[in-house]
Write a protein that holds these residues in place. Structure first.
Motif, mmCIF file in Angstrom:
data_model
loop_
_atom_site.group_PDB
_atom_site.id
_atom_site.type_symbol
_atom_site.label_atom_id
_atom_site.label_comp_id
_atom_site.label_asym_id
_atom_site.label_seq_id
_atom_site.Cartn_x
_atom_site.Cartn_y
_atom_site.Cartn_z
ATOM 1 N N LEU B 416 0.824 -1.201 0.000
ATOM 2 C CA LEU B 416 0.000 0.000 0.000
ATOM 3 C C LEU B 416 0.863 1.258 0.000
ATOM 4 C CD1 LEU B 416 -2.670 -1.063 2.668
ATOM 5 C CD2 LEU B 416 -2.957 -0.996 0.190
ATOM 6 N N ARG B 439 -4.234 -9.585 -2.467
ATOM 7 C CA ARG B 439 -5.272 -9.078 -1.564
ATOM 8 C C ARG B 439 -5.984 -10.203 -0.833
ATOM 9 N NH1 ARG B 439 -2.801 -5.305 -0.556
ATOM 10 N NH2 ARG B 439 -2.251 -3.924 -2.257
ATOM 11 N N ILE B 444 -4.363 -6.420 6.345
ATOM 12 C CA ILE B 444 -3.714 -5.444 7.210
ATOM 13 C C ILE B 444 -4.760 -4.708 8.028
ATOM 14 C CG2 ILE B 444 -3.641 -3.804 5.276
ATOM 15 C CD1 ILE B 444 -1.119 -2.597 6.615
ATOM 16 N N PRO B 449 -8.837 2.315 11.642
ATOM 17 C CA PRO B 449 -9.650 1.654 10.623
ATOM 18 C C PRO B 449 -10.915 2.460 10.358
ATOM 19 C CG PRO B 449 -9.812 0.485 12.712
ATOM 20 C CD PRO B 449 -8.769 1.534 12.886
ATOM 21 N N ILE B 516 -10.999 -8.737 9.387
ATOM 22 C CA ILE B 516 -9.794 -9.404 8.886
ATOM 23 C C ILE B 516 -9.873 -10.905 9.099
ATOM 24 C CG2 ILE B 516 -7.364 -9.709 9.481
ATOM 25 C CD1 ILE B 516 -7.124 -6.719 9.430
#
Lengths: 554, 594
Positions: B416, B439, B444, B449, B516
């Motif tokens: 990123l 991906r 991550i 967030p 995640i």
């Protein structure tokens, strides 16, 4: 409409000018209609005259020329007077809004504008409100005045046509605008709402950019944005369609008026009740009297949004203040000890951010509150300045409950450097003087030194008199931060509350500032919220704010 | 933070002409709506000529010919039909203009957003999100009037006066010539209107914008002003500023309104001139060869006279739409660093979704060699030829002071952020990995967030769109989301994000962590996953992380020694390199499952 009437006192102060603008608007319209009418009458009369010598040429021709000139002059004066009144109104409304906003900020709770939306919403709403008169009310009143005069004229000269004309006028300048204003107000609300959703969708993409990429979910974000943008487009299209239908309706009304005058005029002509020239004149005057209606309706659609804007402004201007001035204020005794006992607070009371928090800051001590962003540090600091009152527990300054102290005295004792402290559109000097209006040059330079900004200020050709661009754009984020820090340090308050004072500074400058904090404090108490690493000796005590309470770290 | 404006300012600003070309280029997005918006008023203009002719005829027959009213009824009905048709046309034209503008704005917003997302996240992170959002919301909106009103008005102003003059010419050559003579002057008129009206509207807009800017500026700083005891002083200052603006702008407006007065002069002179010319002809005071004015032709000329100038007045009224659009385009250009060609974004390929059942996993080794990493502005070096090897399925804690580069390192590992040197995932260079595969395998968790608009469940499904409720609850339980979500009346269906329930920092982080887990990656990169949590919750969340990461590769950037103590290896980031650090003594953690 009651929302617009709420602002009537502000409008009333400009009543003379607005009235004059209205008169001039009516005159302009009337001169236009008369010009057409007289021309039609004159032309037909001239055609029917067999002996030129017998025709009084001077009267009509000078009338035609005079009306043309009068129309131009009155139109010019109307625009000038109208804009003058609007510009004065602009000052009134803005001053009113400021005076009402100060005791009511910061906004919290339900109905408060979304983050980042307040400024753009207020600006747009105020603009919608102060042009409402110029663009909608005056033309509407003008249309009524001229229409009424024409109807009266018809009632005298061609009575049979008057009812139909009146009905067309009522429809075109009464019912249609009212229906449109109502519809556009409702759709206008949808537009405001949809714009908010669109903005959130955009912010989701910007602030969640890394996540969207990491989850390969950019397609979903694009779909969400497309959905929000489509909803906004659909609402605006509906709004435009209403306005278009109403404008077409106004055109039809004008046609109806024209046809009725023509039909009854022809019959009256046949019956010998009126002459040809009068018929032509009346017909053209009727055409002229409806000329402005379609454009008028376009502006009435704006009147709907102005009413909605007035409603929002009224709600903000009459909201109960975030905190109330004490009914029986106690003068603040000397001292600078801060004490929080069992403080519980949340913007949403059902989900408190601070949960029974205790803290003592003796006069002259420096404490740091650590913790990640979002943990409630800024909320805690806001309570120290009484920007909100705790739902449970007490905040005391010098042994006195903050709620009993006059706000002005409290704010003179505690100064805040907030996370979003702004650089104002003004000179460097004026920006600093907000912290202490009577500061000398020596004071200013000292504060700049302490905030590590003096070298930069000296490098400016105009020094302290340098104008700072819009939202301080000529400064980097770090420089802007240091300027706000200097402003806070300049204050005479005994307690300085610094919320992330070093955000935007590079680590070296940050370290230098924090290492020097005790000197810059000059004996004042300091409450600093930060997630920077604190050099030894910078503060006397450190706490970590976690799950709504403070954990001592030393 | 660095001077974030520099990269945008370094781009050459588009010239006025380029902005104009870009604006007109956008019109293709509108499809059939824009031609309709332009054609409808032109057609209406044609019908207007017919209507004026019929009206003149009816009057002529009645006044000069003495026809009975009933005999003229068909004429009247035709006029009525024409009026209705014109009203319909103008309604259609106006609605089509709005439709065209909405289509263009929609396409442009989608394009700008797609372009934005196609950039690297560190570009977005370095910019003010408020300014970017304003570019996509307000500045795009500012283009509206250009397409819905200005363009149709411009075409009308260019064609209709000339067309009317040509129609009148065979009726009466003097009147026709009068209009035709002014017709070649139309471009001149337009320039006059353009110059005058634009100057007027620009000055007016500038003055308003300056005051709005001042006003917005003070609004933004309202809390600061209040706390420094400046409430009364600033209220007075706002009033004074508005008053000063009034005096200045009135001086300007006095002159600027002259241009519209000139237009009015033409319109009025047109009517008066025709009336006098026709009247004097009838009286025999003017007699020019080749003219034989009847009442019909005379009235027709009179009726048409104001209409010849009407399109020009309309154009003047909409000129500010052009100025607004240009200002909006210039702002978009400044914020985004360029003007895109608006086209419908290519249909985005469906995001790769992994089967609901956990697929066979293969842990992946992570290695970096000679990695060089700078701050986004290039001002500071964070990593200087650093190296690292982590076996497949291993776990690593990276310690280090704030701002030292831990987050940047994790972002670089996730691809990123730009970096020099080599990053190998499972022995394959990062840049050689297929984006979709990368991906799917690397997840991550950032420090802040984003919680998106929608419910908690929607936010979780971002990671796996087809996830079942059971899978959601499993992931949410592992990340301790259920601990607070089940206490909410709507549970996982509670709306969150902008306009929804405000989650605390710790709650948001746990939602992001559950997201995640649901993603089911092979490599987990977690940046301060427990920063917001008290010791008890931290231990619980850590248990979840460790349980989930069994057999996966885990890298955690952290301040917390409690976290570091439970991972296999610990490195410290300092001086631009990753150095071995002593493993913190494992303390008893309350609630620990170990």
């Amino acid at each position: 409409m009651s929302n617009l009437l709420f602002f009537a006192p502000l409008f009333r102060r400009q009543a003379g000018r607005l009235g004059l603008a209205l008169l001039l608007a009516i005159a302009t319209l009337a001169f236009g209609a008369l010009l057409l009418g007289v021309s039609g009458w004159f032309l037909t009369a001239a055609f029917l005259t067999t002996a030129a010598a017998g025709f009084n040429l001077f009267g009509p021709s000078s009338l035609v020329r005079g009306l043309s000139l009068a129309r131009i002059l009155s139109r010019y004066a109307e625009r000038l007077v109208g804009h003058d009144a609007t510009l004065r109104l602009l000052a009134e409304i803005r001053a009113w809004l400021f005076a009402s906003l100060f005791p009511r900020i910061p906004f919290a709770g339900a109905g408060a504008p979304r983050r980042g939306e307040l400024v753009s919403r207020l600006t747009a709403d105020v603009e919608a409100l102060d042009t409402a008169f110029l663009t909608a009310v005056i033309p509407l009143a003008g249309a009524w005045a001229l229409g009424g005069a024409t109807a009266a004229l018809l009632g005298w000269l061609l009575p049979a046509a008057a009812p139909a004309y009146g009905a067309a006028l009522l429809l075109s300048a009464g019912l249609l605008p009212a229906a449109l204003a109502l519809r556009s107000r409702r759709e206008g609300g949808v537009v405001v709402e949809a714009s908010g959703v669109l903005r959130s969708a955009v912010l989701d993409g910007i602030e969640g950019h890394a996540e969207l990429i990491a989850f390969s979910a950019t397609g979903r974000a694009e779909a969400a944005l497309a959905g929000a943008a489509r909803r906004l487009a659909a609402a605006r299209r509906r709004l435009a369609r209403h306005a278009a239908i109403a404008a077409a309706g106004a055109q039809l009304c004008g046609g109806l008026a024209l046809l009725s005058v023509l039909w009854f005029g022809l019959r009256a002509l046949q019956a010998g009740e009126i002459g040809g020239p009068l018929l032509a004149g009346l017909l053209l005057a009727t055409l002229g009297s409806f000329e402005a209606h379609a454009a008028l309706l376009r502006n009435v659609a704006r009147l709907g949004s102005a009413t909605a804007a007035a409603g929002r402004l009224r709600a903000i201007g009459t909201a109960p203040p975030a905190v109330a001035e004490p009914a029986r204020p106690i003068p603040l005794p000397p001292g600078a000890e801060l004490r929080l006992d069992g403080v519980t607070y949340g913007h949403d009371p059902a989900r408190p951010v601070l949960r029974g928090l205790d803290l003592v800051v003796p006069a002259g001590t420096r404490i740091a509150i650590l913790g990640p962003s979002g943990s409630g540090k800024s909320t805690l600091l806001a309570l120290l300045l009484r920007l909100a009152d705790p739902q449970r527990g007490v905040v005391r300054l010098a042994g006195t409950d903050l709620r009993a102290v006059p706000l002005a005295e409290l704010h003179a004792r505690i100064a805040l450097l907030s996370q979003d402290a702004p650089v104002f559109l003004d000179t460097l000097r004026q920006n600093l003087l907000i912290g202490r209006p009577d500061a000398t040059d020596a004071d200013l330079w000292q504060a700049l030194e302490e905030a590590r900004l003096a070298d930069f200020a000296r490098s400016l050709p105009q020094g302290l008199e340098t104008p700072l661009g819009e939202a301080g754009r000529s400064l980097s984020a770090g420089q802007a931060r240091r300027l706000c820090l200097a402003r806070a340090l300049l204050s005479r308050a005994a307690i300085l509350v610094l919320d992330e004072p070093t955000s935007g500074l590079d680590p070296e400058t940050e370290h230098a500032f924090l290492a020097d904090l005790s000197r810059a404090a000059r004996g004042r108490s300091i409450v600093i919220a930060t997630h920077a690493m604190l050099p030894p000796g910078a503060v006397d005590r450190r706490y970590r704010l976690v799950e709504g309470v403070l954990e001592p770290l030393d | 933070m660095p001077e974030t404006e520099t990269s945008a300012a370094a781009l050459k600003p588009a010239t006025d002409r380029a902005i104009g070309r870009w604006l007109t280029g956008l019109r293709r997005q509108a499809g059939a709506a824009l031609p309709l918006a332009v054609l409808a008023p032109l057609l209406g203009g044609g019908l207007l000529v017919l209507q004026a002719w019929l009206l003149a005829t009816v009057l002529d027959h009645a006044i000069a010919g003495g026809a009975a009213a009933e005999a003229l009824l068909p004429g009247l009905l035709s006029i009525g039909a024409l009026i209705a048709a014109r009203a319909l046309l103008s309604g259609i034209g106006e609605a089509a203009g709005a439709r065209a503008a909405e289509r263009i704005k929609l396409a442009l917003r989608r394009r700008l957003f797609a372009d934005l997302l196609a950039r690297r996240p560190d570009w977005t992170a370095a910019r003010s999100s408020g300014a970017l959002a304003a570019a996509l919301v307000e500045q795009v909106e500012a283009l509206d009037g250009f397409f819905s009103r200005f363009l149709p008005a411009m075409v009308q102003a260019a064609l209709l006066p000339l067309a009317f003059a040509v129609v009148i010419l065979p009726v009466d050559w003097v009147a026709g010539l009068l209009f035709l003579l002014t017709a070649p002057l139309v471009p001149l008129f337009m320039a006059l209107v353009g110059w005058g009206a634009e100057a007027a509207s620009r000055r007016q807009a500038q003055a308003f914008a300056r005051l709005s800017g001042y006003f917005a500026d003070r609004l933004r700083g309202l809390v600061t002003l209040r706390l420094f005891g400046r409430a009364e002083a600033e209220t007075a200052a706002v009033r004074d500023a508005a008053e000063a603006l009034r005096q200045r702008s009135l001086a300007v407006l006095r002159i600027a309104f002259l241009s519209s007065a000139v237009l009015e002069l033409f319109a009025a002179l047109g009517v008066a001139g025709i009336a006098l010319y026709v009247g004097l002809s009838y009286l025999g005071l003017i007699h020019l060869p080749g003219t034989a004015l009847t009442l019909q032709t005379g009235l027709f000329c009179l009726l048409m006279a104001p209409e010849v100038y009407q399109p020009l007045r309309l154009l003047a009224a909409h000129y500010h739409d052009r100025a607004n659009a240009r200002a909006g385009a210039a702002e978009i250009e400044a914020v985004l660093g360029g003007l895109p060609v608006a086209s419908r974004p290519a249909t985005v390929a469906a995001p790769p979704t992994r089967p609901v059942a956990p697929p066979p996993r293969s842990a992946i080794a992570v290695a970096i060699e000679d990695l060089v990493l700078d701050t986004p502005d290039g001002g500071r070096r964070l990593l200087d030829h650093a190296g690292l090897r982590l076996a497949a399925g291993g776990s690593l804690a990276i310690l280090g002071a704030s701002g030292i580069g831990k987050s940047s390192l994790l972002e670089a590992l996730a691809g990123l952020r730009a970096a020099e040197g080599r990053i190998l995932l499972g022995g394959v260079p990062l840049e050689a990995l297929d984006e979709a595969k990368l991906r799917a395998r690397v997840a991550i968790l950032g420090q802040r967030p984003r919680i998106f608009q929608g419910s908690i469940a929607d936010n979780l499904r971002l990671a796996r769109p087809g996830a079942s409720m059971a899978e959601l609850r499993l992931a949410a339980g592992l990340a301790d989301v259920l601990g607070f979500a089940d206490a909410l009346p709507q549970g996982l269906d509670t709306p969150v994000g902008d306009g929804g329930l405000g989650l605390s920092g710790g709650e948001a982080q746990r939602v992001a962590l559950a997201r995640i887990f649901l993603r089911n990656p092979d490599i987990l990169l977690l940046d301060e996953p427990t920063a917001h949590l008290d010791a008890v919750t931290e231990a619980r969340v850590l248990d979840g992380i460790l349980r989930f990461s069994a057999g996966r590769t885990l890298i955690v950037a952290t301040h917390s020694t409690a976290v570091a103590a439970r991972l296999e290896r610990v490195l410290r980031l300092a001086g631009g390199d990753l150095l071995p650090a002593p493993h913190p003594v494992r303390r008893f953690a309350p609630g620990s499952a170990a």
